[in-house]
Design a protein around this motif. Structure first.
Motif, PDB file in Angstrom:
ATOM      1  N   ARG A  19       0.825  -1.213   0.000  1.00  0.00           N
ATOM      2  CA  ARG A  19       0.000   0.000   0.000  1.00  0.00           C
ATOM      3  C   ARG A  19       0.856   1.259   0.000  1.00  0.00           C
ATOM      4  N   ARG A  20       2.106   1.125   0.400  1.00  0.00           N
ATOM      5  CA  ARG A  20       2.973   2.292   0.567  1.00  0.00           C
ATOM      6  C   ARG A  20       4.102   2.357  -0.457  1.00  0.00           C
ATOM      7  N   ILE A  21       4.055   1.476  -1.456  1.00  0.00           N
ATOM      8  CA  ILE A  21       5.108   1.493  -2.474  1.00  0.00           C
ATOM      9  C   ILE A  21       4.498   1.566  -3.867  1.00  0.00           C
ATOM     10  N   GLY A  22       5.293   2.047  -4.808  1.00  0.00           N
ATOM     11  CA  GLY A  22       4.956   2.010  -6.226  1.00  0.00           C
ATOM     12  C   GLY A  22       6.120   1.399  -6.980  1.00  0.00           C
ATOM     13  N   VAL A  23       5.826   0.646  -8.028  1.00  0.00           N
ATOM     14  CA  VAL A  23       6.877  -0.036  -8.794  1.00  0.00           C
ATOM     15  C   VAL A  23       6.625   0.186 -10.279  1.00  0.00           C
ATOM     16  N   VAL A  24       7.671   0.575 -10.992  1.00  0.00           N
ATOM     17  CA  VAL A  24       7.596   0.712 -12.450  1.00  0.00           C
ATOM     18  C   VAL A  24       8.741  -0.076 -13.070  1.00  0.00           C
ATOM     19  N   PHE A  25       8.382  -1.100 -13.836  1.00  0.00           N
ATOM     20  CA  PHE A  25       9.364  -1.868 -14.594  1.00  0.00           C
ATOM     21  C   PHE A  25       9.280  -1.404 -16.044  1.00  0.00           C
ATOM     22  N   LEU A  54       9.100   4.682  -4.256  1.00  0.00           N
ATOM     23  CA  LEU A  54       8.915   4.348  -5.664  1.00  0.00           C
ATOM     24  C   LEU A  54      10.146   3.619  -6.176  1.00  0.00           C
ATOM     25  N   PHE A  55       9.939   2.395  -6.699  1.00  0.00           N
ATOM     26  CA  PHE A  55      11.005   1.632  -7.344  1.00  0.00           C
ATOM     27  C   PHE A  55      10.895   1.848  -8.847  1.00  0.00           C
ATOM     28  N   LEU A  56      12.004   2.231  -9.478  1.00  0.00           N
ATOM     29  CA  LEU A  56      12.037   2.424 -10.923  1.00  0.00           C
ATOM     30  C   LEU A  56      13.112   1.523 -11.504  1.00  0.00           C
ATOM     31  N   ASP A  57      12.695   0.549 -12.306  1.00  0.00           N
ATOM     32  CA  ASP A  57      13.628  -0.390 -12.919  1.00  0.00           C
ATOM     33  C   ASP A  57      13.656  -0.119 -14.421  1.00  0.00           C
ATOM     34  N   GLU A  58      14.714   0.509 -14.911  1.00  0.00           N
ATOM     35  CA  GLU A  58      14.877   0.894 -16.318  1.00  0.00           C
ATOM     36  C   GLU A  58      13.665   1.679 -16.839  1.00  0.00           C
TER      37      GLU A  58
END
Length: 321
Positions: A91-97, A172-176
């Motif tokens: 609920r507290r994170i965002g992820v973009v692959f 926020l996790f940003l992978d490439e």
């Protein structure tokens, strides 16, 4: 304790090998993806996480986001253990692959956002306020009723970022995130990420091979290689170790007469242009400039540092990666 605390993180994978001729059983090979990795990230930091392919970057992101469980080590994000408290954690994170989409292909992106609103249980007022804010910042106002399949790659990435941030995540996790994007779209995304980090104090962990992204966004970088952390500190300090060469481009009004230059400096003449290469430590403009002026009337002189990708390649080579 830091917002993200990682200590002694280890993770391995068993890979099935090709069956040997005459054998009925396929062998296995153990690959150590992460080995005793430790680091801390404070709330609101924007950190670059870099390394060659297979270094363990994506594995780290999957553990921090709760997708994978490590073999050993301690990990907490905002006081929560990601894989043990996954519902509260996600609920507290965002992820973009960069190569995977969470939005639905055949429906307008606004409909995907509405579904994400229900998944995240976002109140109506908060949802409409956040969507308006993100749509303006990401220039999506005119695209909300357009199906995802009709958008360009850059537009789809902006829509993905919007979808990942609708619930206002702390992390926020940003992978490439900029893979395959044109220069204009990259610049726009970099500006947005800096804005999001500044305005909402969102912690961002960026993994990428695009070193221009790292240089533009991150003052702190962590370098991973063969599953081990090799460096953690300021990007400028890291690059200064490998910034050992300068290229001088000198343009003249006419074909220059090649001057006699100090031994460490090499020069090549091409029409009205003279290109010199020397070590950074040997760049003495007080000595070079009079010699260059003897060659003719200088129209333009440019001193160029090494390309940042060359610096990182040199770093990987020295580290044996």
């Amino acid at each position: 304790m830091s917002y993200i605390h990682v200590e002694g993180l280890c993770k391995h994978f068993d890979i099935r090998l090709k069956r040997e001729k005459g054998s009925l059983i396929r062998g296995k090979k153990r690959v150590q993806a992460l080995q005793d990795v430790s680091f801390d990230v404070e709330q609101g930091e924007l950190v670059g996480y870099i390394g060659p392919n297979g270094a363990g970057k994506s594995t780290t992101v999957k553990i921090l986001s709760g997708i994978l469980t490590p073999d050993e080590g301690t990990v907490t994000v905002g006081g929560r253990v990601p894989w043990k408290e996954r519902k509260a954690h996600v609920r507290r994170i965002g992820v973009v692959f960069g190569q995977r989409m969470q939005l639905w292909w055949d429906v307008p992106i606004a409909d995907s956002f509405e579904l994400l609103k229900e998944i995240w249980h976002i109140p109506d007022n908060a949802y409409h306020k956040r969507l308006a804010e993100l749509a303006e910042a990401l220039r999506l106002e005119d695209l909300l009723r357009t199906p995802l399949r009709q958008l360009s790659l850059g537009q789809r990435m902006r829509a993905e970022l919007c979808g990942s941030l609708l619930h206002s995540p702390e992390l926020l996790f940003l992978d490439e995130p900029t893979i395959g994007l044109d220069a204009v779209t990259k610049l726009a995304l970099r500006d947005f990420l800096l804005w999001e980090n500044r305005e909402h104090h969102t912690t961002i962990l960026l993994t990428t091979h695009d070193m221009e992204d790292i240089a533009a966004l991150c003052s702190r970088v962590m370098v991973l290689g063969r599953g081990q952390k090799l460096y953690d500190g300021q990007l400028s300090e890291l690059l200064s170790r490998y910034d050992t060469q300068r290229i001088l481009t000198v343009r003249y009004d006419r074909m220059p007469v090649l001057p006699e230059l100090p031994a460490p400096v090499s020069a090549v003449a091409e029409n009205e242009t003279l290109r010199l290469t020397c070590r950074t430590a040997d760049l003495d403009m007080d000595t070079l400039l009079p010699l260059l002026q003897q060659a003719g009337t200088i129209r333009e002189l440019i001193v160029q540092p090494q390309n940042i990708d060359h610096l990182i390649a040199a770093m990987y080579q020295e580290m044996g990666l």
